[in-house]
Scaffold this motif. Structure first.
Motif, mmCIF file in Angstrom:
data_model
loop_
_atom_site.group_PDB
_atom_site.id
_atom_site.type_symbol
_atom_site.label_atom_id
_atom_site.label_comp_id
_atom_site.label_asym_id
_atom_site.label_seq_id
_atom_site.Cartn_x
_atom_site.Cartn_y
_atom_site.Cartn_z
ATOM 1 N N VAL A 54 0.744 -1.265 0.083
ATOM 2 C CA VAL A 54 -0.070 0.026 0.001
ATOM 3 C C VAL A 54 0.804 1.147 0.208
ATOM 4 O O VAL A 54 0.488 2.200 -0.779
ATOM 5 N N SER A 55 2.006 1.360 0.912
ATOM 6 C CA SER A 55 2.698 2.386 0.927
ATOM 7 C C SER A 55 4.026 2.468 0.096
ATOM 8 O O SER A 55 4.501 3.303 -0.539
ATOM 9 N N ASN A 56 4.790 1.120 0.097
ATOM 10 C CA ASN A 56 6.068 1.030 -0.679
ATOM 11 C C ASN A 56 5.837 -0.364 -1.766
ATOM 12 O O ASN A 56 5.053 -1.039 -1.217
ATOM 13 N N THR A 57 6.761 -0.248 -2.571
ATOM 14 C CA THR A 57 6.918 -1.169 -3.568
ATOM 15 C C THR A 57 8.444 -1.755 -3.678
ATOM 16 O O THR A 57 9.309 -0.943 -3.459
ATOM 17 N N LYS A 58 8.450 -2.944 -3.609
ATOM 18 C CA LYS A 58 9.873 -3.588 -3.438
ATOM 19 C C LYS A 58 10.139 -4.259 -4.981
ATOM 20 O O LYS A 58 9.550 -4.800 -5.463
ATOM 21 N N ILE A 59 11.239 -3.737 -5.881
ATOM 22 C CA ILE A 59 11.536 -4.314 -7.282
ATOM 23 C C ILE A 59 12.892 -4.998 -6.886
ATOM 24 O O ILE A 59 13.895 -4.175 -6.740
ATOM 25 N N VAL A 60 12.813 -6.267 -7.252
ATOM 26 C CA VAL A 60 14.138 -6.983 -7.065
ATOM 27 C C VAL A 60 14.799 -7.199 -8.492
ATOM 28 O O VAL A 60 14.068 -7.607 -9.505
ATOM 29 N N PHE A 61 15.902 -6.877 -8.959
ATOM 30 C CA PHE A 61 16.635 -6.992 -10.240
ATOM 31 C C PHE A 61 17.467 -8.147 -9.974
ATOM 32 O O PHE A 61 18.177 -8.330 -8.817
ATOM 33 N N ALA A 62 17.709 -9.180 -11.190
ATOM 34 C CA ALA A 62 18.750 -10.054 -10.998
ATOM 35 C C ALA A 62 19.623 -10.169 -12.052
ATOM 36 O O ALA A 62 19.329 -9.629 -13.314
ATOM 37 N N SER A 63 20.518 -11.171 -11.993
ATOM 38 C CA SER A 63 21.568 -11.456 -12.934
ATOM 39 C C SER A 63 21.263 -12.911 -13.526
ATOM 40 O O SER A 63 21.357 -13.663 -12.719
ATOM 41 N N VAL A 64 21.215 -13.051 -14.667
ATOM 42 C CA VAL A 64 21.268 -14.354 -15.027
ATOM 43 C C VAL A 64 22.144 -14.987 -15.801
ATOM 44 O O VAL A 64 23.011 -14.494 -16.839
ATOM 45 N N ALA A 113 20.126 -6.288 -7.134
ATOM 46 C CA ALA A 113 19.791 -4.814 -6.592
ATOM 47 C C ALA A 113 18.387 -5.000 -6.203
ATOM 48 O O ALA A 113 17.478 -5.893 -6.915
ATOM 49 N N THR A 114 17.983 -4.367 -5.311
ATOM 50 C CA THR A 114 16.609 -4.313 -4.962
ATOM 51 C C THR A 114 16.373 -2.670 -4.554
ATOM 52 O O THR A 114 17.024 -1.846 -4.026
ATOM 53 N N VAL A 115 15.182 -2.270 -5.224
ATOM 54 C CA VAL A 115 14.863 -0.679 -5.099
ATOM 55 C C VAL A 115 13.321 -0.720 -4.538
ATOM 56 O O VAL A 115 12.558 -1.655 -4.740
ATOM 57 N N VAL A 116 13.238 -0.028 -3.335
ATOM 58 C CA VAL A 116 12.304 0.244 -2.495
ATOM 59 C C VAL A 116 11.844 1.588 -2.637
ATOM 60 O O VAL A 116 12.590 2.533 -2.506
ATOM 61 N N MET A 117 10.663 1.890 -3.301
ATOM 62 C CA MET A 117 10.110 3.209 -3.401
ATOM 63 C C MET A 117 8.643 3.234 -3.016
ATOM 64 O O MET A 117 7.960 2.504 -3.259
ATOM 65 N N PRO A 118 8.166 4.428 -2.807
ATOM 66 C CA PRO A 118 6.668 4.752 -2.531
ATOM 67 C C PRO A 118 5.985 4.364 -3.878
ATOM 68 O O PRO A 118 6.349 4.435 -4.788
ATOM 69 N N THR A 119 4.805 3.578 -3.256
ATOM 70 C CA THR A 119 3.873 2.901 -4.609
ATOM 71 C C THR A 119 3.382 4.061 -5.388
ATOM 72 O O THR A 119 3.438 3.660 -6.622
ATOM 73 N N ASP A 120 2.721 5.305 -4.855
ATOM 74 C CA ASP A 120 2.409 6.113 -5.530
ATOM 75 C C ASP A 120 3.322 6.787 -6.715
ATOM 76 O O ASP A 120 3.284 7.244 -7.619
#
Length: 109
Positions: free
Chosen positions: A8-18, A38-45
């Motif tokens: 609701v307040s934050n979104t977490k995006i996980v990037f990966a290497s293959v 890498a992991t990016v956490v940012m406000p969902t809005d």
């Protein structure tokens, strides 16, 4: 991207290497290693505003994007033709597979 966790307040995006896994000595083993880098956490809005802004920009520049994709496609097809012309990269016919002996033959003996 490996995954997105919406909150609701934050979104977490996980990037990966293959990467290919070369530890196996078998040629047919085509496994891969997936590693989070890498992991990016940012406000969902803010993420939603960014996505909407990006989609609007794509829509506003559709003509330029179409022209660029056609131009890139022509260059890509030229490069593929060059690779196809190289003798080493031409497809090789695989040897015919041997058939297994029928189970019925063993029963008849």
């Amino acid at each position: 991207m490996r995954g997105v966790l919406f909150g609701v307040s934050n979104t977490k995006i996980v990037f990966a290497s293959v990467e290919p896994d070369y530890s196996s000595e078998e040629e047919d083993d085509v496994s891969t290693n997936v590693r989070s880098v890498a992991t990016v956490v940012m406000p969902t809005d803010s993420l939603l505003q960014f996505c909407l802004f990006t989609l609007r920009r794509f829509a506003n520049h559709k003509g330029k994007l179409d022209a660029a994709m056609k131009e890139s496609l022509e260059e890509f097809e030229k490069q593929l033709a060059e690779v196809a012309a190289i003798e080493t990269f031409k497809p090789v016919k695989s040897p015919a597979k041997r058939k297994r002996a029928s189970k019925n033959l063993a029963a008849e003996e």
